[in-house]
Design an enzyme around this catalytic site. Structure first.
Site, short mmCIF file in Angstrom:
data_model
loop_
_atom_site.label_atom_id
_atom_site.label_comp_id
_atom_site.label_asym_id
_atom_site.label_seq_id
_atom_site.Cartn_x
_atom_site.Cartn_y
_atom_site.Cartn_z
N LYS A 247 0.82 -1.22 0.00
CA LYS A 247 0.00 0.00 0.00
C LYS A 247 0.85 1.27 0.00
CE LYS A 247 -4.32 -1.98 1.40
NZ LYS A 247 -5.21 -2.33 2.48
N ARG A 281 -3.17 -10.23 5.26
CA ARG A 281 -3.66 -10.30 3.88
C ARG A 281 -2.58 -9.71 2.98
NH1 ARG A 281 -6.08 -7.05 0.19
NH2 ARG A 281 -7.75 -7.94 -1.07
N1 HH2 Z 1 -7.32 -4.03 1.27
C1 HH2 Z 1 -7.76 -4.10 0.00
C2 HH2 Z 1 -8.84 -4.91 -0.33
N2 HH2 Z 1 -9.47 -5.65 0.61
N3 HH2 Z 1 -9.67 -6.34 2.84
C3 HH2 Z 1 -9.27 -6.28 4.12
N4 HH2 Z 1 -9.90 -7.00 5.06
N5 HH2 Z 1 -8.22 -5.49 4.50
C4 HH2 Z 1 -7.53 -4.72 3.61
O1 HH2 Z 1 -6.60 -3.99 4.02
C5 HH2 Z 1 -7.96 -4.76 2.24
C6 HH2 Z 1 -9.05 -5.60 1.89
C7 HH2 Z 1 -7.06 -3.32 -1.06
O2 HH2 Z 1 -6.00 -4.05 -1.61
P1 HH2 Z 1 -6.07 -4.87 -2.99
O3 HH2 Z 1 -7.10 -5.94 -2.95
O4 HH2 Z 1 -4.73 -5.35 -3.32
O5 HH2 Z 1 -6.42 -3.77 -4.07
P2 HH2 Z 1 -7.74 -3.40 -4.86
O6 HH2 Z 1 -8.75 -2.90 -3.87
O7 HH2 Z 1 -7.27 -2.36 -5.82
O8 HH2 Z 1 -8.24 -4.65 -5.55
#
Ligand code: HH2
Length: 305
Positions: A247, A281
């Site tokens: 992030k 995660r």
């Molecule tokens: N961060 C993202 C998505 N889902 N769920 C939880 N529980 N905690 C988090 O910190 C979290 C999450 C964002 O990351 P990512 O899935 O890599 O990106 P995107 O939202 O662009 O798909």
């Protein structure tokens, strides 16, 4: 008052929140059909079936590539997989529910091939319902049950586990809501409200874990402060999941791009472990597994020497 997780819950005192303090007592996380021990770090591998996720968007467009990636994450050491069909990065445009379902459907149809429990990363009851029909064990809602009023009932009826993440607003406007007096106290109070709401909707407490929502309505400094004072969230009495992976708060003064934030992710995970987080995660499962396993061994050194 901000939108989102603002049900204004009370901050419980230790020992009254129902359940042991996860910093001190080994606990288990009750999923739909099994339990996950939390005395060792639990690694949740990320599998985004989206064209636009900030780090891995568009990489796994066809279902064979998705299944191959899922197996690779398990082989690298993932205990759980988190599958999502909608990016919630800052500024992401919401996708219609039909499109979210369309992205997920081929993978869900082959869910039986995945050897570890799977979590569905969604804010929507219709998507959660389809994923639960297919056999997912966990619903991971980044809105902390504030987006879709019918999601809590779906989770409660299915007996799924639930990740309640803190955010304010929605992915489009959330950066405007990153205003806190005391970020830890406010996140704790708002998560307490979400926890009360989930319990009152019938979600069993043993199935719920909490997540401070690193990067969601948080500036980089606020994300760092939350990790620094993560133990301030243990008063809520539920295990903690963190999602620091790649992030923006890890970009640092060099403005590193997401694929150069792996070392920072590992540092964040290890510090979070030492402050009591139990579920991580991450995109980069192999290095996270190795780093967290060493952190665990350091914590337990001396017991047998
Ligand atoms: N961060 C993202 C998505 N889902 N769920 C939880 N529980 N905690 C988090 O910190 C979290 C999450 C964002 O990351 P990512 O899935 O890599 O990106 P995107 O939202 O662009 O798909």
């Amino acid at each position: 008052m901000s939108p989102g997780l603002v049900r204004g819950g009370e901050t419980p005192t230790p020992g009254t929140a129902g359940g042991p303090d996860p910093l001190r007592a080994p606990v288990r996380w009750r999923l739909r059909t099994r339990e996950v021990p939390l005395d060792r770090p639990v690694v949740m591998g990320i599998l985004n079936l989206t064209p636009d996720s900030f780090s891995d968007g568009g990489r796994f467009a066809d279902v064979d590539a998705q299944i191959t990636r899922a197996h690779a994450l398990v082989e690298e050491g993932a205990d759980l997989l988190d599958v999502g069909g909608e990016s919630t990065r800052p500024g992401a445009t919401p996708v219609p529910v039909d499109e979210e379902l369309r992205r997920l459907e081929p993978f869900l149809a082959r869910l039986g091939e995945i050897p570890v429990p799977v979590s569905i990363d969604t804010r929507r009851a219709a998507v959660a319902e389809r994923a639960l029909d297919a056999g997912v064990e966990i619903v991971n809602d980044v809105s902390g049950l504030s987006h879709d009023a019918t999601l809590a009932g779906v989770v409660a009826r299915s007996g799924a586990a639930l990740v309640l993440m803190h955010m304010r607003g929605n992915p489009i406007d959330m950066t405007e809501w990153a205003r806190y007096g005391d970020v830890v106290a406010e996140v704790r109070s708002e998560l307490a409200g979400a926890l009360d709401y989930a319990r009152s909707a019938g979600v069993e407490e043993a199935r719920i874990v909490l997540d401070p929502g690193i990067g969601f309505a948080k500036s980089p400094d606020q994300s760092l402060a939350l990790l620094h004072r993560l133990d301030g969230l243990h008063l809520l009495g539920r295990p903690l999941l963190v999602g620091p992976s790649r992030k923006r708060f890890l970009a640092g003064p060099e403005a590193l791009p997401p694929d150069q934030r792996v070392e920072g992710t590992l540092a964040a995970c290890v510090v979070a472990w030492s402050r009591g987080a139990r579920i991580f995660r991450v995109h980069d499962v192999r290095p996270a597994r190795k780093a967290l396993d060493v952190a665990w061994r350091i914590d337990h050194a001396g017991a047998s020497s």
